[in-house]
Design a protein around this motif. Structure first.
Motif, short mmCIF file in Angstrom:
data_model
loop_
_atom_site.label_atom_id
_atom_site.label_comp_id
_atom_site.label_asym_id
_atom_site.label_seq_id
_atom_site.Cartn_x
_atom_site.Cartn_y
_atom_site.Cartn_z
N LEU A 95 0.99 -1.45 -0.07
CA LEU A 95 0.04 0.03 -0.16
C LEU A 95 1.04 1.32 -0.14
N LEU A 96 2.16 0.96 0.85
CA LEU A 96 3.18 2.20 1.04
C LEU A 96 3.62 2.62 -0.98
N MET A 97 4.51 1.32 -1.15
CA MET A 97 4.59 1.42 -2.57
C MET A 97 3.44 2.30 -3.58
N VAL A 98 2.47 1.93 -3.42
CA VAL A 98 1.17 2.46 -4.41
C VAL A 98 1.09 4.08 -4.14
N ALA A 99 0.89 4.21 -3.21
CA ALA A 99 0.36 5.43 -2.20
C ALA A 99 1.80 6.57 -2.88
N VAL A 100 2.78 5.90 -2.92
CA VAL A 100 3.84 6.74 -3.02
C VAL A 100 4.11 7.28 -4.16
N VAL B 151 15.80 8.87 2.98
CA VAL B 151 15.05 8.41 1.81
C VAL B 151 14.01 8.88 2.32
N PHE B 152 13.07 8.60 3.75
CA PHE B 152 12.32 8.74 4.06
C PHE B 152 11.53 10.20 4.70
N GLY C 42 6.33 9.92 6.52
CA GLY C 42 5.98 10.02 7.99
C GLY C 42 6.65 8.87 8.50
N LEU C 43 5.47 7.95 9.13
CA LEU C 43 4.73 7.32 10.26
C LEU C 43 6.22 6.41 9.57
N VAL C 44 6.97 5.84 8.68
CA VAL C 44 8.08 5.24 8.07
C VAL C 44 9.05 6.34 8.72
N ALA D 233 13.74 5.51 12.64
CA ALA D 233 14.70 6.99 13.10
C ALA D 233 14.25 6.52 14.95
N VAL D 234 13.06 5.97 15.44
CA VAL D 234 13.20 6.42 17.07
C VAL D 234 13.56 3.80 17.03
N ALA D 235 12.71 3.19 16.39
CA ALA D 235 13.55 2.20 16.25
C ALA D 235 14.41 1.71 16.38
N LYS D 236 15.56 2.58 15.10
CA LYS D 236 16.55 1.74 14.78
C LYS D 236 17.06 3.06 15.40
N PHE D 237 17.09 3.70 16.09
CA PHE D 237 17.89 5.16 16.29
C PHE D 237 19.66 4.46 17.21
N THR D 238 19.27 3.26 17.63
CA THR D 238 20.61 2.70 18.85
C THR D 238 21.38 1.90 17.90
N GLU D 239 19.94 0.93 16.93
CA GLU D 239 21.08 -0.07 16.17
C GLU D 239 21.83 1.18 14.66
#
Length: 734
Positions: free
Chosen positions: A175-180, A482-483, A520-522, A527-533
């Protein structure tokens, strides 16, 4: 606008030409130029002692450097130039080096990169759709080789029971691919001159938003090269484990080969990537067909995956991390909107059609592979990619597994070409606006942005080596940049439609608004979930890059103010003017040369003389021939040497006023520079022309036998305002 040509269509498309490096004067600048010219007071120009059109010497060679012959035929009259008027065209051979080593390197360059292309060939270097599709989609389509695996790698942390979430998460990604994709499809006709997120965000949300989008895109392009090469090398080592110790040097070699291929020009690079991209698509489609036929034979019943113990709890944060990791499959979707001017006319229509093909192929390949992996019950494991496992399972015998791996490795390695196509073009648009160094405006002899290509390759090599060529270490850095660009671009398009309010603007704004919200959601999730990675690197790098772009623009703004024409409001007085004032906007307290007219200039020619020989005599003769007051300066280490030099000067005839400076600490450059600065301070209305004699040696080895005092003196004097440095060369044969 720089770079505009007669080929611009009615929608405002821009054909990037070599002329973009030399933008025309604005109307205000032209007016100032006319007013300056009106105050020039010069007599009738004397007759020229040589025919500037070279017509009289067309069939005669003239002596070149060190008695070699340089034929006049290196120039020809410009087409349509009247006889005896200005207009010469340099031939292709005009830039050949003089030294034997330079000529050999030039021939090697021609073999590797091809012969130079004339500026008029820029229109023929653009791509048709069937070539643009593989060139611009290699990054997007190749991401299906590691996108599903990136999603499952995070989910499997919660154990094999969490793998069932892959299907709903993949549906959300589709859905995100089609929308973008639809959002960017609307962006192309609205902004047919390219530059994508940078231009859209800057035009509608402000300069800061545009620079932020540009920073995100630049990081994305660098990581595209690094991740694609890392994934391609991993595909090779999955099939040939013996090459694993050589993964890093192999990846660096591929980056350098891609650089060489792109330096050959857009069309030449496109021809290199057509076959691998289409071969990969055909191979994966064949894998899907055979895989689904095998699944149909068992009633599409999914195979139970092997039991994997959980190392993390299944929670919202892990699910969001998995979604953000799978979203790397969308990197490269903006490539077409960035490269619209690279298409053949009509550029925007061909670009939009190509984007539609790309998104359709992405959805089919991504969804098909994710579902087939689920049906086969495969899980990520170190040492072998999921695509390799699926191909080995689907084709246990025969050559088809090797075909899948070879085409996958090729598409992954060549996927970096999307970044090589778009990164230099982004830098071009930024440089045209003054936010990047102007050297990125230059089109090389193959009509490629060579400086941008080299900058991308060098940065990508550093990142690739720093992370050891490990795909799993680079992926967490990937989605944020990219996002960020996606979000700003689509938000800018919402503002664009509201501002222009054409037919159907509400529907278009809604489409772009959905794309902005999902992107923006991605972005926030990654940014939050992968910040420490590792995502913190991008979070920190983006504002630093924006600050750098702003500093570059500030420098160019100051430079423009310093070099702007400032016509006098009235005729200049006949007397000598006072100290030059700085231009508007120039930093206060800094001496800046003012706008000067020929009748205002007062000269003093200064000739540094070390010893009385042929070099110093030529410099003195040149200085005196200018017909201006001339002063000779000699630096002596002690009084005795100064007296001895004055006696030699009188023996010569004392034709020029001599000033001796005793330097008891034997420094030369510093005392002379300070003396000239003191002269300029005492009479700031004077223009000091320093004539430096220089011995020019043909052999590089001989240059090591001589001091570099002349070059050091030029560097020291270059910083002094109101001082002009010129060199009188004396050539020494072998």
């Amino acid at each position: 606008m720089a770079g505009r040509s007669a080929d611009d269509d009615d929608r405002g498309g821009t054909v990037v030409t070599p002329s973009a490096e030399f933008p025309p004067l604005e109307p205000a600048e032209l007016d100032a130029l006319r007013r300056v010219g009106a105050h020039w007071r010069v007599g009738a120009p004397p007759a020229l002692p040589v025919d500037p059109t070279l017509d009289r010497y067309r069939n005669r060679p003239t002596p070149g450097r060190f008695s070699r012959l340089a034929p006049i035929a290196l120039f020809r009259p410009a087409p349509g130039a009247p006889a005896g008027r200005d207009g010469l065209v340099a031939a292709e051979r005009a830039d050949q080096p003089d030294s034997p080593l330079g000529r050999r390197l030039g021939r090697l360059r021609r073999v590797l990169l091809g012969p130079p292309l004339a500026s008029a060939a820029v229109l023929h270097e653009r791509m048709r759709k069937l070539v643009a599709l593989p060139v611009l989609s290699s990054d997007l389509l190749s991401s299906v080789a590691y996108g599903p695996e990136a999603l499952l790698t995070v989910l499997v942390l919660a154990g094999s029971g969490a793998l069932g979430l892959a299907l709903p998460l993949s549906a959300g990604l589709v859905l995100l691919m089609v929308a973008v994709g639809i959002s960017y499809r609307q962006t192309i006709p609205a902004y047919p001159h390219g530059a994508g997120s940078y231009l859209v965000a800057g035009d509608n949300l402000g300069v800061g938003a545009g620079l932020t989008a540009a920073a995100g895109l630049m990081l994305d392009y660098v990581l595209t090269v690094s991740v694609s090469i890392a994934a391609g090398v991993h595909a090779i080592t999955s099939a040939l484990p013996g090459l694993t110790p050589f993964a890093v040097p192999l990846g660096v070699l591929v980056i350098l080969l891609l650089l060489a291929g792109n330096l050959r020009g857009v069309r030449a690079a496109g021809n290199l990537f057509v076959l691998p991209t289409y071969a990969f698509v055909a191979a994966v489609l064949g894998l899907l067909v055979v895989g689904y036929l095998r699944a149909a034979g068992r009633g599409f019943a999914p195979v139970a995956p092997p039991v994997v113990p959980a190392t993390e709890g299944l929670g919202l944060l892990l699910v969001l991390r998995a979604f953000a990791s799978g979203a790397v499959s969308m990197t490269g979707i903006e490539a077409v909107s960035n490269a619209v001017p690279a298409f053949r006319t009509p550029e925007w229509r061909n670009a939009r059609t190509t984007l539609a093909w790309m998104v359709a192929m992405l959805v089919v390949l991504f969804a098909g592979l994710t579902l087939l992996i689920h049906l086969a019950g495969l899980v990520p494991r170190p040492g072998e990619t999921l695509l390799s496992q699926l191909a080995r399972l689907t084709f246990p015998t025969g050559p088809w597994y090797a075909v899948i791996q070879v085409t996958t490795a090729l598409i992954l390695l060549l996927a970096a070409n999307t970044a090589f196509n778009d990164f230099p073009r982004l830098l071009f648009f930024m440089a045209r606006a003054g936010h990047a160094p102007r050297r990125f405006l230059h089109l090389g002899d193959r009509l490629a942005f060579g400086n941008g290509l080299v900058a991308l390759a060098g940065t990508a090599v550093v990142v690739f080596v720093a992370f050891g060529g490990h795909t799993e270490k680079l992926i967490p850095l990937y989605a944020v940049g990219v996002f960020l660009a996606f979000t700003l671009s689509q938000s800018g398009m919402v503002v664009h439609w509201r501002r222009h309010r054409g037919d159907g603007w509400r529907r278009r704004a809604l489409v772009n608004g959905v794309g902005a919200a999902l992107s923006g959601l991605v972005l926030l999730t990654a940014a939050v979930a992968k910040f420490t990675e590792g995502a913190w690197v991008v979070v920190v790098a983006v504002p630093l890059l924006v600050l750098l772009f702003d500093r570059i623009h500030r420098h160019y703004r100051t430079l423009h103010a310093a070099l702007a024409l400032r016509p006098p409001d009235r005729a200049p007085p006949p007397t000598a003017p006072g100290p030059a004032a700085g231009p508007p906007g120039a930093p206060e307290g800094r001496p800046v040369e003012g706008e000067e007219l020929p009748q205002e200039l007062r000269h003093l020619v200064v000739v540094p003389v070390v010893r009385l020989n042929r070099a110093s005599m030529r410099a003195l003769a040149y200085a005196v021939s200018l017909g201006r007051p001339t002063l000779a300066v000699h630096l002596a280490p002690e009084d005795a040497e100064a007296d001895r030099f004055r006696e030699q000067w009188r023996a010569w005839g004392d034709h020029v006023r001599l000033e001796t400076i005793v330097s008891p600490y034997r420094a030369v450059v510093g005392p002379l520079a300070h003396y000239l600065e003191a002269l300029h301070t005492a009479a700031p209305e004077l223009v000091l022309t320093v004539v430096v004699p220089e011995v020019v040696l043909r052999r590089p080895g001989h240059r090591l036998l001589h001091s570099r005092t002349g070059q050091r003196l030029r560097r020291a004097l270059r910083a002094l305002p109101g001082v002009v440095v010129t060199t009188v060369p004396v050539h020494v044969p072998d």
